[in-house]
Motif scaffolding. Structure first.
Motif, PDB file in Angstrom:
ATOM      1  N   ASP A   1       0.863  -1.178   0.000  1.00 56.26           N
ATOM      2  CA  ASP A   1       0.000   0.000   0.000  1.00 56.26           C
ATOM      3  C   ASP A   1       0.901   1.230   0.000  1.00 56.26           C
ATOM      4  N   SER A   2       0.853   1.985  -1.097  1.00 57.66           N
ATOM      5  CA  SER A   2       1.769   3.116  -1.273  1.00 57.66           C
ATOM      6  C   SER A   2       1.158   4.455  -0.865  1.00 57.66           C
ATOM      7  N   THR A   3      -0.002   4.417  -0.198  1.00 61.86           N
ATOM      8  CA  THR A   3      -0.695   5.662   0.134  1.00 61.86           C
ATOM      9  C   THR A   3       0.217   6.650   0.850  1.00 61.86           C
ATOM     10  N   THR A   4       0.972   6.173   1.821  1.00 63.60           N
ATOM     11  CA  THR A   4       1.832   7.057   2.617  1.00 63.60           C
ATOM     12  C   THR A   4       3.319   6.801   2.399  1.00 63.60           C
ATOM     13  N   LEU A   5       3.649   6.044   1.346  1.00 56.56           N
ATOM     14  CA  LEU A   5       5.052   5.723   1.076  1.00 56.56           C
ATOM     15  C   LEU A   5       5.604   6.561  -0.068  1.00 56.56           C
ATOM     16  N   ARG A   6       6.873   6.948   0.047  1.00 57.39           N
ATOM     17  CA  ARG A   6       7.577   7.551  -1.082  1.00 57.39           C
ATOM     18  C   ARG A   6       7.922   6.436  -2.071  1.00 57.39           C
ATOM     19  N   VAL A   7       8.170   6.827  -3.304  1.00 54.52           N
ATOM     20  CA  VAL A   7       8.499   5.829  -4.323  1.00 54.52           C
ATOM     21  C   VAL A   7       9.758   5.061  -3.951  1.00 54.52           C
ATOM     22  N   ASP A   8      10.771   5.756  -3.421  1.00 61.21           N
ATOM     23  CA  ASP A   8      12.016   5.067  -3.066  1.00 61.21           C
ATOM     24  C   ASP A   8      11.803   4.054  -1.944  1.00 61.21           C
ATOM     25  N   GLU A   9      10.816   4.307  -1.075  1.00 60.37           N
ATOM     26  CA  GLU A   9      10.515   3.344  -0.018  1.00 60.37           C
ATOM     27  C   GLU A   9       9.867   2.094  -0.589  1.00 60.37           C
ATOM     28  N   VAL A  10       9.018   2.267  -1.598  1.00 62.84           N
ATOM     29  CA  VAL A  10       8.421   1.120  -2.271  1.00 62.84           C
ATOM     30  C   VAL A  10       9.501   0.293  -2.963  1.00 62.84           C
ATOM     31  N   ILE A  11      10.406   0.968  -3.644  1.00 63.17           N
ATOM     32  CA  ILE A  11      11.496   0.280  -4.338  1.00 63.17           C
ATOM     33  C   ILE A  11      12.349  -0.511  -3.355  1.00 63.17           C
ATOM     34  N   ASP A  12      12.676   0.090  -2.207  1.00 65.77           N
ATOM     35  CA  ASP A  12      13.497  -0.599  -1.203  1.00 65.77           C
ATOM     36  C   ASP A  12      12.819  -1.876  -0.721  1.00 65.77           C
ATOM     37  N   ARG A  13      11.504  -1.817  -0.533  1.00 66.33           N
ATOM     38  CA  ARG A  13      10.773  -3.013  -0.105  1.00 66.33           C
ATOM     39  C   ARG A  13      10.862  -4.110  -1.156  1.00 66.33           C
ATOM     40  N   MET A  14      10.707  -3.724  -2.422  1.00 67.97           N
ATOM     41  CA  MET A  14      10.759  -4.707  -3.498  1.00 67.97           C
ATOM     42  C   MET A  14      12.155  -5.317  -3.622  1.00 67.97           C
ATOM     43  N   LEU A  15      13.170  -4.483  -3.535  1.00 63.69           N
ATOM     44  CA  LEU A  15      14.540  -4.992  -3.620  1.00 63.69           C
ATOM     45  C   LEU A  15      14.827  -5.952  -2.475  1.00 63.69           C
ATOM     46  N   GLY A  16      14.315  -5.646  -1.294  1.00 63.52           N
ATOM     47  CA  GLY A  16      14.510  -6.525  -0.151  1.00 63.52           C
ATOM     48  C   GLY A  16      13.892  -7.900  -0.388  1.00 63.52           C
ATOM     49  N   VAL A  17      12.690  -7.916  -0.944  1.00 56.02           N
ATOM     50  CA  VAL A  17      12.025  -9.182  -1.251  1.00 56.02           C
ATOM     51  C   VAL A  17      12.823  -9.977  -2.276  1.00 56.02           C
ATOM     52  N   LEU A  18      13.253  -9.315  -3.324  1.00 55.95           N
ATOM     53  CA  LEU A  18      13.999  -9.986  -4.393  1.00 55.95           C
ATOM     54  C   LEU A  18      15.328 -10.536  -3.883  1.00 55.95           C
ATOM     55  N   GLU A  19      15.991  -9.782  -3.022  1.00 57.02           N
ATOM     56  CA  GLU A  19      17.277 -10.239  -2.484  1.00 57.02           C
ATOM     57  C   GLU A  19      17.080 -11.446  -1.566  1.00 57.02           C
ATOM     58  N   ARG A  20      16.050 -11.397  -0.710  1.00 53.17           N
ATOM     59  CA  ARG A  20      15.801 -12.527   0.196  1.00 53.17           C
ATOM     60  C   ARG A  20      15.471 -13.794  -0.573  1.00 53.17           C
ATOM     61  N   ARG A  21      14.846 -13.639  -1.722  1.00 49.67           N
ATOM     62  CA  ARG A  21      14.498 -14.807  -2.548  1.00 49.67           C
ATOM     63  C   ARG A  21      15.654 -15.229  -3.453  1.00 49.67           C
ATOM     64  N   LYS A  22      16.768 -14.541  -3.324  1.00 51.64           N
ATOM     65  CA  LYS A  22      17.966 -14.828  -4.132  1.00 51.64           C
ATOM     66  C   LYS A  22      17.702 -14.675  -5.639  1.00 51.64           C
ATOM     67  N   LEU A  23      16.819 -13.759  -5.967  1.00 47.02           N
ATOM     68  CA  LEU A  23      16.551 -13.445  -7.373  1.00 47.02           C
ATOM     69  C   LEU A  23      17.473 -12.335  -7.866  1.00 47.02           C
ATOM     70  N   ILE A  24      18.038 -11.593  -6.938  1.00 48.07           N
ATOM     71  CA  ILE A  24      19.039 -10.585  -7.265  1.00 48.07           C
ATOM     72  C   ILE A  24      20.159 -10.684  -6.237  1.00 48.07           C
ATOM     73  N   ALA A  25      21.335 -10.232  -6.638  1.00 50.37           N
ATOM     74  CA  ALA A  25      22.480 -10.202  -5.720  1.00 50.37           C
ATOM     75  C   ALA A  25      23.240  -8.914  -5.969  1.00 50.37           C
ATOM     76  N   ARG A  26      23.852  -8.399  -4.929  1.00 52.37           N
ATOM     77  CA  ARG A  26      24.618  -7.170  -5.068  1.00 52.37           C
ATOM     78  C   ARG A  26      25.829  -7.376  -5.966  1.00 52.37           C
ATOM     79  N   SER A  27      26.079  -6.391  -6.821  1.00 51.51           N
ATOM     80  CA  SER A  27      27.243  -6.469  -7.699  1.00 51.51           C
ATOM     81  C   SER A  27      28.512  -6.383  -6.878  1.00 51.51           C
ATOM     82  N   VAL A  28      29.507  -7.124  -7.300  1.00 50.87           N
ATOM     83  CA  VAL A  28      30.801  -7.089  -6.630  1.00 50.87           C
ATOM     84  C   VAL A  28      31.654  -6.030  -7.298  1.00 50.87           C
ATOM     85  N   SER A  29      32.022  -4.991  -6.527  1.00 52.20           N
ATOM     86  CA  SER A  29      32.787  -3.878  -7.113  1.00 52.20           C
ATOM     87  C   SER A  29      34.275  -4.198  -7.146  1.00 52.20           C
TER      88      SER A  29
END
Length: 237
Positions: A209-237
């Motif tokens: 529910d994005s009623t009171t969320l900024r867009v970047d907060e929504v994105i952070d939630r989605m990235l967290g879900v994807l990372e926990r599911r091992k669908l994404i991983a942080r790039s190695v610099s």
């Protein structure tokens, strides 16, 4: 996304498909584009296909009450449609910006309720999703990409969604907040009650529910879900 290098901070698994559904004004288009930037994935707005169909039907005086006539129109359109990450091209012209007004949106909602129209456009959507992408719409997680490993359902209060839509349309002297609110309520009802592929949250989709969320907060939630599911991983610099 690293601002200095323009390189993504994340590596998605090969062929990752992400479904983002939600009602009009929920912010799913904006969120999809920002998430795509983070993951360096193409984002495809399926609603543009229905908006193009509705727009051309209006231009050609094709009755939106006659499903067979609209379906025949789609057969004609498919030969001239090029749907890319830059939008929808028709007869070689990028017509995306012409498809954002409320009249076209209302027409798109009508044609999207037609089974034969949905079936004709579904094949194109499947073809383009094969290499991995983010798709946003109203039936992505339930119909278009039912096997997507990540599904989100983005919503907000109807008044907040109306406010967002009105802010986008405020240069249009004919639009008013109450008018947009009324149209949004009608569209919500039509999308939820249509017989074929109604707007609903997939059983395995995560609701936000994005009623009171900024867009970047929504994105952070989605990235967290994807990372926990091992669908994404942080790039190695």
């Amino acid at each position: 996304m690293s601002e200095e290098s323009g390189v993504s901070d994340w590596n998605p698994v090969e062929g990752l498909t992400i479904a983002i559904d939600g009602p009009s004004g929920s912010g799913k288009g904006t969120v999809a584009k920002m998430l795509a930037d983070e993951l360096a994935l193409p984002v495809l707005d399926t609603g543009l296909l229905y908006r193009l169909t509705g727009s051309v039907a209006l231009q050609r005086d094709v009755s939106l009450d006659c499903e067979s006539d609209v379906a025949a129109l789609v057969d004609d359109l498919l030969t001239d449609i090029d749907w890319t990450v830059d939008g929808v091209f028709f007869a070689g012209e990028n017509v995306t910006s012409q498809l954002r007004n409320e009249q076209v949106g209302a027409a798109a909602s009508q044609v999207a309720a037609m089974l034969s129209v949905r079936e004709k456009l579904l094949g194109l959507q499947h073809l383009l999703a094969e290499k991995g992408c983010i798709m946003d719409g109203r039936d992505i997680g339930t119909v278009v990409l039912p096997n997507a490993p990540a599904k989100f359902f983005l919503t907000a209060s109807v008044r907040e969604r109306a406010r967002r839509r009105w802010a986008q349309l405020k240069d249009d002297s004919d639009s008013s907040l109450e008018g947009v609110l009324a149209e949004l309520k009608m569209r919500d009802q039509r999308d939820a009650e249509r017989q074929h592929a109604p707007l609903k949250q997939a059983n395995d989709a995560i609701g936000i529910d994005s009623t009171t969320l900024r867009v970047d907060e929504v994105i952070d939630r989605m990235l967290g879900v994807l990372e926990r599911r091992k669908l994404i991983a942080r790039s190695v610099s």
